[in-house]
Write a protein that holds these residues in place. Structure first.
Motif, PDB file in Angstrom:
ATOM      1  N   HIS A 168      -1.935  -5.451  -0.690  1.00 43.60           N
ATOM      2  CA  HIS A 168      -0.155  -5.247  -0.135  1.00 43.60           C
ATOM      3  C   HIS A 168       0.240  -3.928   0.716  1.00 43.60           C
ATOM      4  CE1 HIS A 168       1.927  -3.232  -4.324  1.00 43.60           C
ATOM      5  NE2 HIS A 168       3.026  -3.618  -3.570  1.00 43.60           N
ATOM      6  N   GLY A 195      -3.265 -10.196  -4.993  1.00 46.46           N
ATOM      7  CA  GLY A 195      -3.073  -9.396  -4.477  1.00 46.46           C
ATOM      8  C   GLY A 195      -4.541  -8.683  -3.794  1.00 46.46           C
ATOM      9  N   GLY A 197      -4.987  -4.728  -3.380  1.00 48.40           N
ATOM     10  CA  GLY A 197      -4.634  -3.578  -3.493  1.00 48.40           C
ATOM     11  C   GLY A 197      -5.659  -2.598  -2.910  1.00 48.40           C
ATOM     12  N   SER A 200      -3.212   0.208  -1.524  1.00 48.59           N
ATOM     13  CA  SER A 200      -1.745   0.873  -2.294  1.00 48.59           C
ATOM     14  C   SER A 200      -2.595   1.373  -3.211  1.00 48.59           C
ATOM     15  CB  SER A 200      -1.096  -0.921  -2.787  1.00 48.59           C
ATOM     16  OG  SER A 200      -2.058  -1.620  -3.053  1.00 48.59           O
ATOM     17  N   TYR A 216      -5.092  -8.903  -8.969  1.00 42.74           N
ATOM     18  CA  TYR A 216      -4.924  -8.179  -7.896  1.00 42.74           C
ATOM     19  C   TYR A 216      -6.095  -7.327  -8.274  1.00 42.74           C
ATOM     20  CZ  TYR A 216      -1.837  -4.309  -6.011  1.00 42.74           C
ATOM     21  OH  TYR A 216      -1.620  -3.022  -5.066  1.00 42.74           O
TER      22      TYR A 216
END
Ligand code: PMP
Length: 411
Positions: A168, A195, A197, A200, A216
């Motif tokens: 991300h 994702g 993360g 992020s 994620y």
């Protein structure tokens, strides 16, 4: 010290006779007293193993652990707590997906699409899966503006694609990637989107339902939580169809001599005694960030980057990597000084009390693609200020002078 800095006693110290400026947050963030207190209080009042006991401490520890799961569920807006699995961190979560979903669903001739900017944690699991299965690994590259090339992505992601896995936010250049669009593209072709993360979740508001990501992963220690704890979010239907990652206690339904059944979600993926205190600490970190508000965290970092980037770019002999548009940036800034190895730059900055990282940042394919071996990297968080950015700029100026004249005032 401002009000936020007061929550971080570690920042209040001198390094090499200078006030510490901690700009290595992309590697790991510092913890506020609210998090260290939650850890201490858990160990001093509630500590016991979870789920198995009927005694009061076991019940309290279980309640703390499950409350932490619900805090993290809310933090990323997952639909239900069963979709939130405690892991050791991002690396663990991504390996979990590759070794379960990947093993079960990728076969010879299939394709996996990642980006050239990936951290090794979101690269090697897919690379090795592709090698093992006879699948093909494909890379999305960058546009001239240093952003992911979405036109290339649209061509690379086809009906052959089974998995698209992209960070991300980049841990090297700070770029915030349009993963909602990539997830949509993946779904249009029947692929899933994973994702990363890690860079992020600590810095921008993340809503996994809005992003429509299938999996994620992120780490506690980069969002002010303890080390050795993280989260893997996964959509329930996918998690239910997956085989377990590890076998042992906690993750079973019933064990017979020659076969076993598995526990319900999320316990199917939490084999063995978990990092219970770590989960509690991570819950406290989520509370801390929620109280400040993720929109405020993002705005604060962008204000610093807005202030720093033009000044850094205007400095003679400095090359900055990554997107020009501060709105597409987290607080991570990668740069090099002409003719100097970034390790020497980082060592010289440390003499001025400024902590930055230098190296390939676990992104060797990106370095190769950019024609570099390493960069220096300053990464800001909510306790950093414009004054910290100024300290970095001054220390860089002094570093340049030192290497030009070959002498430095020793302290
Ligand atoms: N992905 C990215 C983008 C990262 O920055 C990092 C940590 N540097 C990781 C994955 C791995 O995180 P961890 O070491 O906490 O598992």
């Amino acid at each position: 010290m401002n009000e936020i800095q007061k929550d971080f006693p570690i920042l209040n110290q001198q390094v090499n006779d200078e006030q510490l400026v901690y700009l290595d947050n992309a590697a790991t963030a510092q913890r506020p007293t609210q998090v260290t207190t939650a850890l201490t209080e858990f160990y001093q009042t509630d500590n016991a193993n979870v789920h198995r006991g009927v005694h009061t401490l076991a019940e309290r520890a279980t309640a703390d652990y499950e409350a932490a799961r619900r805090k993290l569920q809310k933090f990323i807006n997952a639909k239900e707590p069963e979709e939130v699995i405690f892991t050791k961190g991002t690396t663990d979560g991504l390996n979990l997906v590759a070794s379960t979903y990947g093993q079960q669903n990728v076969k010879a001739g299939d394709e996996i699409v990642i980006s050239i900017t990936e951290h090794h944690s979101n690269l090697i699991p897919w690379q090795q899966l592709a090698l093992e299965k006879g699948a093909t690994l494909k890379y999305i590259h960058l546009t001239d503006d240093g952003e992911l090339d979405l036109d290339e992505a649209a061509k690379l992601i086809t009906d052959k694609t089974k998995i698209v896995a992209v960070a991300h936010a980049s841990n090297v250049m700070g770029t915030i990637n349009p993963i909602k669009q990539l997830a949509k593209l993946a779904h249009e072709h029947g692929a899933i989107f994973v994702g990363d993360g890690a860079q992020s979740v600590p810095h921008i508001a993340v809503d996994v339902q809005d992003l429509d990501v299938d999996f994620y992963a992120f780490s506690g220690h980069k969002m002010m939580g303890p080390t050795g704890i993280g989260i893997l979010y996964g959509k329930r239907a996918l998690l239910e169809a997956m085989k377990p990652y590890q076998y042992g206690g906690e993750m079973i339904g019933f064990v017979h001599q020659f076969e076993s059944t598995w526990a319900e979600l999320p316990y199917k993926f939490e084999a063995g005694t978990q990092n219970i205190a770590g989960a509690v600490g991570l819950g406290a970190a989520a509370d801390y960030l929620t109280e400040i508000g993720m929109a405020n965290v993002t705005a604060h970092e962008q204000e610093i980057v807005n202030y720093l980037l033009p000044k850094l770019e205007a400095m003679d002999g400095v090359t900055v990597y990554g997107p020009q548009d501060p709105a597409k940036h987290t607080g991570v800034v990668a740069f090099n000084l002409d003719g100097l190895h970034p390790h020497d730059v980082a060592t010289a900055l440390d003499m001025e009390g400024v902590a930055v990282r230098a190296g390939h940042h676990c992104a060797q394919p990106l370095m190769e693609y950019l024609g570099l071996t390493a960069t220096a990297r300053a990464s800001f968080y909510l306790y950093n200020t414009k004054a910290d950015a100024d300290r970095l700029l001054t220390a860089l100026q002094e570093t340049k002078e030192f290497f030009k004249h070959g002498s430095i005032e020793t302290k």
